[in-house]
Design an enzyme around this catalytic site. Structure first.
Site, short mmCIF file in Angstrom:
data_model
loop_
_atom_site.label_atom_id
_atom_site.label_comp_id
_atom_site.label_asym_id
_atom_site.label_seq_id
_atom_site.Cartn_x
_atom_site.Cartn_y
_atom_site.Cartn_z
N ASP A 144 -38.26 114.99 -19.17
CA ASP A 144 -38.17 114.40 -20.50
C ASP A 144 -38.45 112.91 -20.41
O ASP A 144 -38.33 112.30 -19.34
CB ASP A 144 -36.80 114.65 -21.13
CG ASP A 144 -35.69 113.85 -20.48
OD1 ASP A 144 -35.52 113.99 -19.25
OD2 ASP A 144 -35.00 113.08 -21.17
N GLU B 200 -32.46 113.85 -19.54
CA GLU B 200 -31.84 112.71 -18.86
C GLU B 200 -31.88 111.46 -19.73
O GLU B 200 -30.91 110.69 -19.79
CB GLU B 200 -32.56 112.44 -17.53
CG GLU B 200 -31.85 111.44 -16.63
CD GLU B 200 -32.18 109.98 -16.92
OE1 GLU B 200 -31.39 109.11 -16.53
OE2 GLU B 200 -33.22 109.72 -17.57
#
Length: 451
Positions: free
Chosen positions: A92, A156
């Protein structure tokens, strides 16, 4: 780089690495599904899963984590009786911010001036590619001497803790003798660095209300309490005159004992405008690695364009507090909430809501894994000795893994050196750093297995 079979193999794989990073960067995998389609993150997760399967990984799975995102897991068995190493990265990314401010499209990997530009190129899709390169180089040079687990996180950057909670509920899944977190970076390009400490973090949403509704500033201004002005006052109370963070009850005088960060180098790395002063006191390393730091991440209030002459009835902000090692993030959260609530002016109503939290981290740099990495980096970076640095950013998973597996050794390396400008416009990765760190990781696995 000196002649070495592993290094030669990685060099030969760099065109493949560029192609693969181009494919991975193309996914707009921001784990905020109010802004970006969930299908983009799912596409990136499937790309990582397919890449692991192609390398012979077993038990490849898309793990549905409690925050609504997916982490990708795979296991590659090594020789019988071998140690187990967990390799971490995340697929991500941060939002691209102002797309118009990018010199090239943020989700199209573009080469310019010897660097590859694109959102996530360094943080941390490049980390996924680094792990793949290291494993491929070992397979081409005698095989992989350890059991390998790979985990690629899907949220994250959002700090929503999905993988942490999943790992706590499945404690055997990520168990390993050593964990390599590929989400840090060298102190500067060409200087091999292991990050030995991380600041933790907490995020609060602050809502201030003063009126039932907006009022005409000519008719009521001067007596009617302005919620936006109250918010500005309380946010200003979080800093001293020199810009130091001042949360009541929170220690803010710790010092960093290690690699120094020259002020002029920091100004250059941070691209501070001429004549603008740095904030805080003490050495730069103290300020960014060893002390708390508050940042106002955003404010909800009327934009300048279209604003009306009104006294604002409500306003809110998102506040981040970086928490240094030695301070409990939960306690820091309570202190920040208490500070905000006690410094609100004019009896305005204030509410705080915790959005995310992660504990700080400190590694044991005397462990055998650090020795193995130092030897590997001396080969990957001829003439350079591995350095230890702190990092102001947070990787909450580190503390979760340290708590779950207290005997595991944790090392943090990666591609996010200062020129990478992670989280900012025009993020980029140095292909030379990607190549050298992939070599270093491969040699580390060989060295570690031989210990």
């Amino acid at each position: 780089m000196s002649s070495n079979p592993v290094a030669e193999t990685v060099a030969s794989l760099m065109p493949t690495a560029r192609r693969e990073l181009t494919e991975l960067v193309a996914f707009q995998s921001v784990a905020d599904f109010d802004q970006f389609p969930k299908s983009e993150s799912e596409g990136a997760a499937n790309w990582v899963a397919d890449a692991l399967r192609a390398e012979g990984f077993q038990d490849v799975a898309l793990l549905d984590t409690p925050d609504g995102t997916q982490s990708v897991y795979g296991f590659l068995p090594g020789p019988e009786g071998a140690k187990t190493v967990l390799l971490y990265a995340h697929y991500d990314v941060q939002p691209p911010l102002d797309v118009a401010g990018w010199t090239s499209p943020p989700f199209e990997l573009t080469e310019r001036d010897g660097r590859w530009y694109g959102r996530g190129a360094a943080d941390c899709k490049g980390g996924v590619i680094m792990h793949l390169l290291a494993l491929r180089a070992l397979k081409a040079n005698g095989g992989i001497p350890v059991h390998v687990k790979v985990i690629a996180e899907g949220s994250e950057e959002q700090g929503t803790g999905g993988l942490e909670r999943y790992a706590e509920d499945h404690p055997e899944l990520l168990k390993a003798d050593t964990i390599v977190i590929g989400d840090a970076g060298n102190f500067r390009v060409g200087l091999p660095t292991v990050t030995s400490t991380l600041r933790g973090m907490t995020m609060l949403r602050v809502q201030v209300d003063t009126l039932e509704g907006n009022l005409h500033s000519g008719q009521f201004g001067g007596a009617a309490p302005d919620a936006l002005a109250a918010l500005i006052r309380v946010l200003d109370s979080l800093r001293a005159e020199d810009g130091s963070t001042t949360v009541e009850g929170l220690a803010a005088e710790s010092s960093w004992d290690g690699l120094t960060y020259a002020e002029e180098q920091f100004r250059k790395d941070a691209k501070v405008l001429d004549g603008v002063e740095l904030i805080g006191s003490g050495a730069v390393a103290d300020r960014i690695w060893a002390r708390p730091a508050v940042t106002v991440l955003g404010i909800d209030c009327p934009p300048v364009v279209g604003a009306t002459p009104s006294v604002q009835a409500g306003a809110r902000a998102l506040v981040s507090l970086r928490v240094p090692p030695g301070t409990d993030a939960a306690e820091a959260t309570k202190l920040l909430q208490a500070h905000l609530e006690s410094h609100i002016p004019w009896g305005a109503r204030v509410r705080t809501e915790q959005i995310g939290q992660g504990q700080p981290f400190s590694a044991d740099t005397t462990s055998p894994a650090y020795t193995a990495m130092a030897d590997a980096m001396s080969v990957a970076y001829p003439g350079e000795e591995m350095q230890y640095a702190g990092q102001g950013g947070s990787i909450p998973l580190c503390n979760t893994l340290a708590a779950l597996y207290p005997q595991a050794e944790i090392l943090l390396i990666g591609l996010s050196e200062p020129e990478a400008q992670i989280h900012a416009l025009n993020e980029s990765v140095s292909p030379e750093e990607l190549e050298r760190l992939s070599v270093a990781e491969a040699l580390f696995l060989q060295n570690y297995a031989a210990n």
